[in-house]
Motif scaffolding. Sequence first.
Motif, mmCIF file in Angstrom:
data_model
loop_
_atom_site.group_PDB
_atom_site.id
_atom_site.type_symbol
_atom_site.label_atom_id
_atom_site.label_comp_id
_atom_site.label_asym_id
_atom_site.label_seq_id
_atom_site.Cartn_x
_atom_site.Cartn_y
_atom_site.Cartn_z
ATOM 1 N N LEU A 1 0.852 -1.193 0.000
ATOM 2 C CA LEU A 1 0.000 0.000 0.000
ATOM 3 C C LEU A 1 0.888 1.243 0.000
ATOM 4 C CD1 LEU A 1 -2.811 1.383 0.313
ATOM 5 C CD2 LEU A 1 -2.580 1.053 2.782
ATOM 6 N N ILE A 2 0.781 2.023 -1.073
ATOM 7 C CA ILE A 2 1.603 3.239 -1.187
ATOM 8 C C ILE A 2 0.743 4.448 -0.829
ATOM 9 C CG2 ILE A 2 2.978 4.685 -2.735
ATOM 10 C CD1 ILE A 2 3.564 2.197 -4.405
ATOM 11 N N GLU A 3 1.141 5.117 0.236
ATOM 12 C CA GLU A 3 0.357 6.254 0.749
ATOM 13 C C GLU A 3 1.319 7.107 1.577
ATOM 14 O OE1 GLU A 3 -2.837 7.771 0.950
ATOM 15 O OE2 GLU A 3 -1.670 9.058 2.270
ATOM 16 N N PRO A 4 1.464 8.411 1.226
ATOM 17 C CA PRO A 4 2.469 9.217 1.919
ATOM 18 C C PRO A 4 2.167 9.485 3.392
ATOM 19 C CG PRO A 4 1.258 10.556 0.308
ATOM 20 C CD PRO A 4 0.825 9.141 0.117
ATOM 21 N N ARG A 5 0.895 9.507 3.773
ATOM 22 C CA ARG A 5 0.568 9.865 5.155
ATOM 23 C C ARG A 5 0.686 8.660 6.090
ATOM 24 N NH1 ARG A 5 -4.988 12.527 3.214
ATOM 25 N NH2 ARG A 5 -4.815 10.617 2.018
ATOM 26 N N ASP A 6 1.068 8.948 7.348
ATOM 27 C CA ASP A 6 1.166 7.899 8.369
ATOM 28 C C ASP A 6 -0.204 7.409 8.793
ATOM 29 O OD1 ASP A 6 3.886 7.661 8.661
ATOM 30 O OD2 ASP A 6 4.000 9.351 10.047
ATOM 31 N N VAL B 1 4.117 1.555 2.292
ATOM 32 C CA VAL B 1 5.223 2.397 1.833
ATOM 33 C C VAL B 1 4.795 3.845 2.008
ATOM 34 C CG1 VAL B 1 6.613 3.076 -0.159
ATOM 35 C CG2 VAL B 1 6.030 0.663 0.193
ATOM 36 N N ASN B 2 5.482 4.570 2.906
ATOM 37 C CA ASN B 2 5.124 5.976 3.152
ATOM 38 C C ASN B 2 5.811 6.868 2.131
ATOM 39 O OD1 ASN B 2 4.029 4.746 5.376
ATOM 40 N ND2 ASN B 2 4.702 6.327 6.808
ATOM 41 N N ALA B 3 5.226 6.965 0.963
ATOM 42 C CA ALA B 3 5.830 7.785 -0.102
ATOM 43 C C ALA B 3 4.740 8.214 -1.050
ATOM 44 C CB ALA B 3 6.889 6.975 -0.846
ATOM 45 N N GLN B 4 5.051 9.264 -1.786
ATOM 46 C CA GLN B 4 4.134 9.739 -2.818
ATOM 47 C C GLN B 4 4.435 9.000 -4.113
ATOM 48 O OE1 GLN B 4 1.857 12.551 -2.317
ATOM 49 N NE2 GLN B 4 1.014 11.718 -4.225
ATOM 50 N N ALA B 5 3.406 8.395 -4.700
ATOM 51 C CA ALA B 5 3.569 7.811 -6.041
ATOM 52 C C ALA B 5 3.473 8.959 -7.033
ATOM 53 C CB ALA B 5 2.481 6.783 -6.304
ATOM 54 N N THR B 6 4.545 9.211 -7.774
ATOM 55 C CA THR B 6 4.543 10.396 -8.647
ATOM 56 C C THR B 6 4.258 10.056 -10.097
ATOM 57 O OG1 THR B 6 6.933 10.188 -8.860
ATOM 58 C CG2 THR B 6 6.121 11.770 -7.246
ATOM 59 N N ARG B 7 4.485 8.794 -10.482
ATOM 60 C CA ARG B 7 4.371 8.464 -11.899
ATOM 61 C C ARG B 7 4.166 6.964 -12.040
ATOM 62 N NH1 ARG B 7 7.977 7.333 -16.022
ATOM 63 N NH2 ARG B 7 9.798 7.235 -14.686
ATOM 64 N N LEU B 8 3.463 6.557 -13.115
ATOM 65 C CA LEU B 8 3.375 5.132 -13.436
ATOM 66 C C LEU B 8 4.187 4.876 -14.687
ATOM 67 C CD1 LEU B 8 -0.460 4.403 -13.017
ATOM 68 C CD2 LEU B 8 1.353 4.291 -11.295
ATOM 69 N N LEU C 1 8.173 6.306 -7.325
ATOM 70 C CA LEU C 1 7.962 7.128 -6.131
ATOM 71 C C LEU C 1 8.714 8.450 -6.228
ATOM 72 C CD1 LEU C 1 8.358 4.301 -3.437
ATOM 73 C CD2 LEU C 1 6.292 5.033 -4.668
ATOM 74 N N ALA C 2 8.403 9.354 -5.292
ATOM 75 C CA ALA C 2 8.997 10.700 -5.310
ATOM 76 C C ALA C 2 10.527 10.657 -5.298
ATOM 77 C CB ALA C 2 8.472 11.501 -4.120
ATOM 78 N N ASP C 3 11.112 9.691 -4.615
ATOM 79 C CA ASP C 3 12.584 9.630 -4.545
ATOM 80 C C ASP C 3 13.186 8.842 -5.712
ATOM 81 O OD1 ASP C 3 11.922 7.024 -3.990
ATOM 82 O OD2 ASP C 3 12.917 6.945 -2.030
#
Lengths: 425, 114
Positions: free
Chosen positions: A64-69, A106-113, A122-124
């Motif tokens: 599960l990819i989601e930036p918020r805790d 995964v605490n991250a922003q998905a920026t692109r597919l 992911l953002a990084d």
Amino acid sequence: MNPRRRFLRLLAACGLGWGLGGCASGRHRRGTGSGQVVVVGGGHGGATAARYLKLMNPDLTVTLIEPRDTYLSCPGSNETVAGLKDMGTLVRSYDSLRRELDIKKVNAQATRLDRPRRRVVLADGAEVPYDRLVLSPGIDFRWDAIEGYDEAASRTVPHAWRAGPQTAMLARQIRTMPDGGLVLITAPANPYRCPPGPYERASLIACYLKKYKPRSKILILDAKTRFSKQPAFEQAWREHYGDMLEWISSEKQGRLERVDAAARTVETEFDAFRADVLNVIPPQKAGALAEQSGLTDTSGWCPVDPLSFASVYDSAIHVIGDACQAGPMPKSAFSANSQAKVCAAAVVASLAGEPPPEPLLINHCYSFVASDEAISITGVYGYSRNDGQLETRSTGETPPGGDRKREAIHARAWQRSFRADVFGY
Amino acid sequence: MSHQLNTRRTVRSFARSAHVGTIAVALCLPARAESPDTALAALGCLGCHAEEGGQENGPLSELTSPRRFEAKEIASMLRDYREGKRSGTVMNRIAAGLKDGEIEGIAGFLGKRP
């Protein structure tokens, strides 16, 4: 056996039924199927999808990819605007999903597919590969739709259409406005997240003002000529709030022409209003990731096959919740929850080389009209093989004279029950 | 290969559950043409009637756990809601969207296990 274990096994048994095929329809037995399923977006849709994927087939690797805790629930957020509840009651934790079901968060922003290579970027710059992707990106706002109302304007004139700092800002402005002031809410045209939401919000703000600032007034300036649960809302408004709350149809005022955030004024085709608290709910579209990845059509929302919620543009990607076009289903947390289960079953079946089971979906939604009164709307939706779309089996709203106090008790019980079904605690 | 191993392991874990037989039977009924999967449909009910979590803080007030009832009791309640013989708040409207075979299937999934 404790209820959780028993329940998990029951659900896993369903997954066994679908994943193995064979028994239900005489199809060839192939195996449960395993694979990497990635869910992007940890709202009600994404969390339900992640949870049910793992319940239906524990052998799947679910990320599960989601930036918020933690997540803040939109259902219930209007109660915080009116001071009936603390923001803390909206917090939803992912701990149960992580610990009890071994879902990787995964605490991250998905920026692109990267669709050809089936990877979420992911953002990084890190990449997460998937066999199937479930996208539950929620909404984004059309910042170009209303002159004068862009993202910068929303920092002083809240939309409060995602629970969080915007909700707190609106609550603060209501608390500090003068008695005798005007609260102006602008409601968008369909479709948008939570069709009855603007009217529940107006009701609960009226409930607060009636008690603490009784000379104040609330206006709803609508882009529509009618709205969800209208007869039940209007009955409650007459009984509780009288002239304090007024709904203005687009037939009377025409288009919303422009907003001046600094002056807190709104101009329509025929008039201008100056508010003490201005709440602009702008037109919406599917979350940015869906749009950037080419999964939306000209409407701005994602067309899907309602049997599986697979994108019509990419069979490895399923889109659920507010971002998808699910025929007659409204954009609600409950719709997202119901769609997520259908989607999870389809993903489990598809990884086992089976066709998706035929769905029957439910929407159900409560709106508070006073601190201890609520009304509801429900719908049951089946699949039509004639046109390959969802069709409404039944729908209904709280009738005039319905038991609003009992529905309020149910509504508060539902908030807890729904949390359990979505977040597992 | 790994699929088969997984399957065997999963089946063994189900075999420890007293409820497996019922579910397997429910899922092995011949599928009627053009009908929804009732086990999947029943999962929709759990959006309101979830029993996990609530158990730790006592039963969910007002939203009854369907597992307190036998399948045939649930089926009978759903038919009564649908036909207006039993009054509720939202259940009359929801049951109106269900056909007879669907009510039996959903009740079979949700009901108390022997």
